[in-house]
Design an enzyme around this catalytic site. Sequence first.
Site, short mmCIF file in Angstrom:
data_model
loop_
_atom_site.label_atom_id
_atom_site.label_comp_id
_atom_site.label_asym_id
_atom_site.label_seq_id
_atom_site.Cartn_x
_atom_site.Cartn_y
_atom_site.Cartn_z
N GLY A 10 0.82 -1.22 0.00
CA GLY A 10 0.00 0.00 0.00
C GLY A 10 0.85 1.26 0.00
N VAL A 12 1.13 3.76 2.34
CA VAL A 12 1.88 4.01 3.58
C VAL A 12 2.92 2.91 3.77
CG1 VAL A 12 1.76 4.18 6.10
CG2 VAL A 12 0.03 5.31 4.68
N ARG A 37 -4.23 -11.77 -1.88
CA ARG A 37 -4.13 -11.34 -3.28
C ARG A 37 -2.68 -11.09 -3.71
NH1 ARG A 37 -8.30 -8.27 -1.16
NH2 ARG A 37 -6.91 -6.61 -0.45
N SER A 38 -1.87 -10.60 -2.80
CA SER A 38 -0.50 -10.17 -3.15
C SER A 38 0.55 -11.21 -2.81
CB SER A 38 -0.16 -8.87 -2.42
OG SER A 38 -1.13 -7.91 -2.65
N ARG A 97 -6.20 3.57 18.76
CA ARG A 97 -5.72 4.88 19.24
C ARG A 97 -6.37 5.37 20.52
NH1 ARG A 97 -6.07 7.82 13.46
NH2 ARG A 97 -4.28 6.80 12.46
N CYS A 126 -2.69 11.39 10.83
CA CYS A 126 -1.68 12.21 10.15
C CYS A 126 -1.79 13.70 10.46
CB CYS A 126 -1.76 11.98 8.64
SG CYS A 126 -3.45 11.98 8.00
N GLY A 157 -3.67 10.76 1.56
CA GLY A 157 -4.19 10.28 2.84
C GLY A 157 -5.29 9.25 2.68
N ARG A 227 -10.51 18.12 2.18
CA ARG A 227 -9.68 17.46 1.15
C ARG A 227 -9.49 18.41 -0.02
NH1 ARG A 227 -6.96 13.23 2.51
NH2 ARG A 227 -8.81 12.16 3.27
N HIS A 234 -0.13 17.45 3.83
CA HIS A 234 -1.27 18.15 4.44
C HIS A 234 -0.80 19.52 4.93
CE1 HIS A 234 -3.32 14.44 4.18
NE2 HIS A 234 -3.44 14.11 5.44
N ASN A 307 2.11 13.81 4.72
CA ASN A 307 1.25 12.95 5.55
C ASN A 307 1.63 11.48 5.47
OD1 ASN A 307 0.09 13.73 2.85
ND2 ASN A 307 -1.19 11.94 3.28
P1 A2P Z 1 -3.07 -5.82 -0.93
O1 A2P Z 1 -2.22 -4.99 -1.84
O2 A2P Z 1 -2.75 -7.26 -1.01
O3 A2P Z 1 -4.53 -5.51 -1.04
P2 A2P Z 1 -3.76 1.27 0.61
O4 A2P Z 1 -4.45 1.84 1.81
O5 A2P Z 1 -2.67 2.15 0.09
O6 A2P Z 1 -4.71 0.85 -0.45
O7 A2P Z 1 -2.99 -0.10 1.14
C1 A2P Z 1 -3.61 -1.07 1.92
C2 A2P Z 1 -2.61 -2.17 2.27
O8 A2P Z 1 -3.21 -3.08 3.20
C3 A2P Z 1 -2.18 -3.02 1.10
O9 A2P Z 1 -0.84 -3.39 1.25
C4 A2P Z 1 -3.11 -4.23 1.20
O10 A2P Z 1 -2.62 -5.40 0.59
C5 A2P Z 1 -3.11 -4.41 2.69
N1 A2P Z 1 -4.25 -5.24 3.12
C6 A2P Z 1 -5.56 -5.01 2.93
N2 A2P Z 1 -6.31 -5.99 3.47
C7 A2P Z 1 -5.45 -6.87 4.06
C8 A2P Z 1 -5.58 -8.10 4.80
N3 A2P Z 1 -6.77 -8.63 5.05
N4 A2P Z 1 -4.44 -8.71 5.21
C9 A2P Z 1 -3.23 -8.18 4.96
N5 A2P Z 1 -3.04 -7.03 4.28
C10 A2P Z 1 -4.12 -6.37 3.82
#
Ligand code: A2P
Length: 329
Positions: A10, A12, A37-38, A97, A126, A157, A227, A234, A307
């Site tokens: 992602g 961040v 998925r990844s 938090r 942030c 953000g 926004r 920010h 941010n």
């Molecule tokens: P993935 O790329 O496999 O969906 P962003 O907020 O920039 O979209 O990034 C969200 C991040 O959180 C991504 O790396 C996403 O992975 C990861 N993510 C979302 N859902 C899950 C989950 N259930 N388990 C692990 N990582 C997750």
Amino acid sequence: MKVAVVGATGLVGSEMLTVLAARNFPVTELIPVASERSKGKEIEFKGKQYKVVTPDEAIALKPDVALFSAGGGTSLEYAPKFAAVGTTVIDNSSAWRMDPSKQLVVPEVNGHVLSAADKIIANPNCSTIQMVVVLKPLHEQYTIKRVVVSTYQSVTGTGVKAVKQLTDERAGIEGEKAYPYQIDLNVIPQIDVFQENGYTKEEMKMIKETNKIMGDDSIRVTATTVRIPVIGGHSESVNIEFTNDFDIDDVRALLVKQPGVVVVDDPAHLKYPMPKDAHGKDEVFVGRIRRDESQPKTLNLWVVADNLRKGAATNAVQIAETLLEKGLL
Ligand code: A2P
């Protein structure tokens, strides 16, 4: 240190990898974590390739520390499971938090609260982080009574989808929308969902988290979070009323001395902080330092930070650095 980054694919999460490398955090083994998925996807860190694993696979590897930025649901489900195998979790979501049993930390402001008992540590919102870094030395010196803040927040953000919405709109492409309205050439006075009191969740985060981090519930805060079609950081207009009067040169000197703050304030040469300049930087930039002439003992400031950096990844890595310094990792 065996370091897991949960949400490594992602916005961040990838910034966390950049910051860990740039600040030379002592990573001996990196564990990039994302959703099913990844799984298997390759991530580069300091010139080496690492394969993305799922949260369950990462727990089996028992990392020393896990930096989380994968949404509140993932944090609620997995942070306790990582903590149970001895991993210290630093969580960027809002899940923990306001939990009274969890610390909410900006190292320059309240790093001293960290102890061996903290296995899940929350990284603040942030917009709140960049504001409290600036409020801290001023509160110590003059005692803050009330803060009125209006924000001008970057689309980064919201995540990857929002950046794509802005670039698609700019290119005239019909794509998926992260916001209920067009963001290019527009300003949206809504960040996160509305609460019953008419404020948004982001605004309430700025209020409650400021009190918790500053360790002082007597500071009154009101916020309007907005926004804008900007990438890079920010910005905040911050109006601060104090109990005690101040000298404007002393205010400037206090901010110059404050770790993590850079004063950019030279109106004669049109110098002031802007998100374009803060982009990719770890510091919080402050300028337009001036007395509020409508009311005694009141100050106006303009505060800008990336941010994704100080507002998220940098602060999380700094929490890990603080734990290391204190011998808690
Ligand atoms: P993935 O790329 O496999 O969906 P962003 O907020 O920039 O979209 O990034 C969200 C991040 O959180 C991504 O790396 C996403 O992975 C990861 N993510 C979302 N859902 C899950 C989950 N259930 N388990 C692990 N990582 C997750």
